[in-house]
Motif scaffolding. Structure first.
Motif, mmCIF file in Angstrom:
data_model
loop_
_atom_site.group_PDB
_atom_site.id
_atom_site.type_symbol
_atom_site.label_atom_id
_atom_site.label_comp_id
_atom_site.label_asym_id
_atom_site.label_seq_id
_atom_site.Cartn_x
_atom_site.Cartn_y
_atom_site.Cartn_z
ATOM 1 N N LEU A 225 0.831 -1.205 0.000
ATOM 2 C CA LEU A 225 0.000 0.000 0.000
ATOM 3 C C LEU A 225 0.865 1.254 0.000
ATOM 4 C CD1 LEU A 225 -2.806 1.302 0.179
ATOM 5 C CD2 LEU A 225 -2.608 1.163 2.678
ATOM 6 N N ALA A 226 1.910 1.271 0.818
ATOM 7 C CA ALA A 226 2.798 2.433 0.868
ATOM 8 C C ALA A 226 3.479 2.647 -0.478
ATOM 9 C CB ALA A 226 3.835 2.245 1.973
ATOM 10 N N ILE A 228 2.349 1.702 -3.437
ATOM 11 C CA ILE A 228 1.343 2.154 -4.400
ATOM 12 C C ILE A 228 1.012 3.629 -4.174
ATOM 13 C CG2 ILE A 228 -1.089 1.877 -5.054
ATOM 14 C CD1 ILE A 228 -0.659 -1.159 -4.382
ATOM 15 N N ASN A 229 0.904 4.023 -2.908
ATOM 16 C CA ASN A 229 0.606 5.426 -2.598
ATOM 17 C C ASN A 229 1.714 6.350 -3.089
ATOM 18 O OD1 ASN A 229 -1.833 4.808 -1.420
ATOM 19 N ND2 ASN A 229 -1.043 4.787 0.671
ATOM 20 N N ARG A 230 2.959 5.912 -2.940
ATOM 21 C CA ARG A 230 4.082 6.730 -3.422
ATOM 22 C C ARG A 230 4.014 6.931 -4.930
ATOM 23 N NH1 ARG A 230 7.050 3.656 0.413
ATOM 24 N NH2 ARG A 230 7.807 2.252 -1.228
ATOM 25 N N GLY A 232 1.274 7.298 -6.485
ATOM 26 C CA GLY A 232 0.060 8.047 -6.785
ATOM 27 C C GLY A 232 -1.055 7.183 -7.333
ATOM 28 N N GLU A 233 -1.030 5.890 -6.992
ATOM 29 C CA GLU A 233 -2.026 4.961 -7.503
ATOM 30 C C GLU A 233 -2.835 4.369 -6.354
ATOM 31 O OE1 GLU A 233 -0.101 2.058 -9.936
ATOM 32 O OE2 GLU A 233 0.839 3.550 -11.249
ATOM 33 N N THR A 234 -3.856 3.594 -6.696
ATOM 34 C CA THR A 234 -4.661 2.886 -5.706
ATOM 35 C C THR A 234 -4.839 1.445 -6.166
ATOM 36 O OG1 THR A 234 -6.767 3.448 -6.769
ATOM 37 C CG2 THR A 234 -5.921 4.991 -5.108
ATOM 38 N N ASP A 239 -6.297 -3.100 -0.641
ATOM 39 C CA ASP A 239 -7.192 -2.641 0.430
ATOM 40 C C ASP A 239 -7.993 -3.806 1.003
ATOM 41 O OD1 ASP A 239 -6.350 -0.050 -0.042
ATOM 42 O OD2 ASP A 239 -8.099 0.500 -1.240
ATOM 43 N N TYR A 258 -10.985 0.013 5.331
ATOM 44 C CA TYR A 258 -10.333 -0.686 4.220
ATOM 45 C C TYR A 258 -11.344 -1.504 3.424
ATOM 46 C CZ TYR A 258 -5.781 0.642 6.105
ATOM 47 O OH TYR A 258 -4.686 1.354 6.538
ATOM 48 N N SER A 261 -13.120 1.100 1.294
ATOM 49 C CA SER A 261 -12.301 1.539 0.165
ATOM 50 C C SER A 261 -12.227 0.457 -0.904
ATOM 51 C CB SER A 261 -10.899 1.891 0.658
ATOM 52 O OG SER A 261 -10.063 2.263 -0.411
#
Length: 287
Positions: A225-226, A228-230, A232-234, A239, A258, A261
């Motif tokens: 998750l971290a 993917i967040n870096r 800029g994606e989801t 989740d 979660y 989401s």
């Protein structure tokens, strides 16, 4: 020994499987410059595949009908790809009984023509379409790929390890599944395939959760998750697994956002909604 195919452009290099419409555009552009009927016919098979991935099944069959009328009897590679793509369209349109014999023919013809990579592809499709025999087909495909000196055939190894992982996972044999997912990760890492590495790690973590190793699984999913967040994606699948790990660890309130989401994202996934509605409903109910 695999039979080389000299002076044949690598049509597979034109593929972006995540964007089949763009791939179709590339193939149509290439088609206009194709120098002979054989290459035009082979390109049309890939246009049909792109159409199938866009769920344009009638258009895909119409494209393959064009190939069937072309002089390809003396081009075994093209005939194999025709059979493969006709089978894929039938399978994607929920007609596996019509797909299986085509994949079988494709495999036999590919082996006869020493086109090992295409034979592996056909076997991997048999494992999908003939799900009751998935393990046998996948193991046969794996043996063929591992024994081959064709780089294109060996490129299948990671996918086959992954497929075998899911076959054992679906049987409830999570320890064997984990071993295959770890092999898939090693292959992906050796090739530096970053997206596929993340997917392989997700598979490993999901399996760890099923092995009652939810703490380890949660750590991997949070790392994903971290990452993917870096970027800029989801990712709704990440989740969902974080939610399931927290739920399994008796932390339902932490899991709830979660689940929410995941439901928001995955309820837009047409394939998942059609094929695993109970899974989507669970996300909704626990959010």
């Amino acid at each position: 020994m695999d039979s080389p195919t000299p002076n044949v452009p690598d049509l597979d290099a034109l593929w972006d499987y995540d964007h089949p419409a763009e791939s179709e555009r590339r193939f149509r552009e290439f088609l206009r410059a194709a120098p002979d009927d054989g290459l035009r016919a082979e390109t049309l098979t890939q246009i049909a595949r792109a159409q199938g991935l866009q769920r344009q099944f009638e258009a895909a069959h119409a494209t393959l009908d064009q190939v069937e009328l072309m002089p390809i009897d003396d081009r075994p590679r093209v005939r194999v790809r025709y059979l493969l793509e006709r089978g894929r369209v039938f399978n994607s349109s929920r007609q596996p009984d019509r797909a299986v014999p085509l994949f079988g023919q494709a495999c036999d013809r590919a082996l006869a023509a020493q086109q090992t990579a295409l034979a592996v592809d056909a076997l991997h499709m048999l494992a999908i379409a003939d799900s009751n025999q998935a393990l046998a087909w996948n193991l046969k495909a794996l043996a063929l790929a591992e024994a081959s000196d064709d780089p294109q055939a060996r490129c299948w190894l990671a996918s086959l390890y992954n497929n075998l992982g899911w076959t054992y996972f679906d049987r409830g044999d999570y320890s064997t599944a984990l071993a295959y997912f770890e092999k898939a990760l090693a292959e992906r890492a050796a090739r530096g395939e970053e997206t596929e590495i993340r997917i392989a790690r997700w598979c490993i973590a999901k399996t760890l959760r099923r092995l009652d190793r939810a703490d380890e699984a949660l750590q991997v999913q949070l790392e994903l998750l971290a990452q993917i967040n870096r970027m800029g994606e989801t990712d709704g699948y990440v989740d969902a697994e974080i939610a399931e790990c927290l739920f399994q660890l008796n932390r339902p309130e932490e899991a709830r956002p979660y689940f929410g989401s995941a439901y928001q994202k995955l309820s837009q996934d047409v394939w998942l909604v059609e094929n695993e509605p109970a899974r989507v409903e669970r996300l909704k109910n626990l959010s």
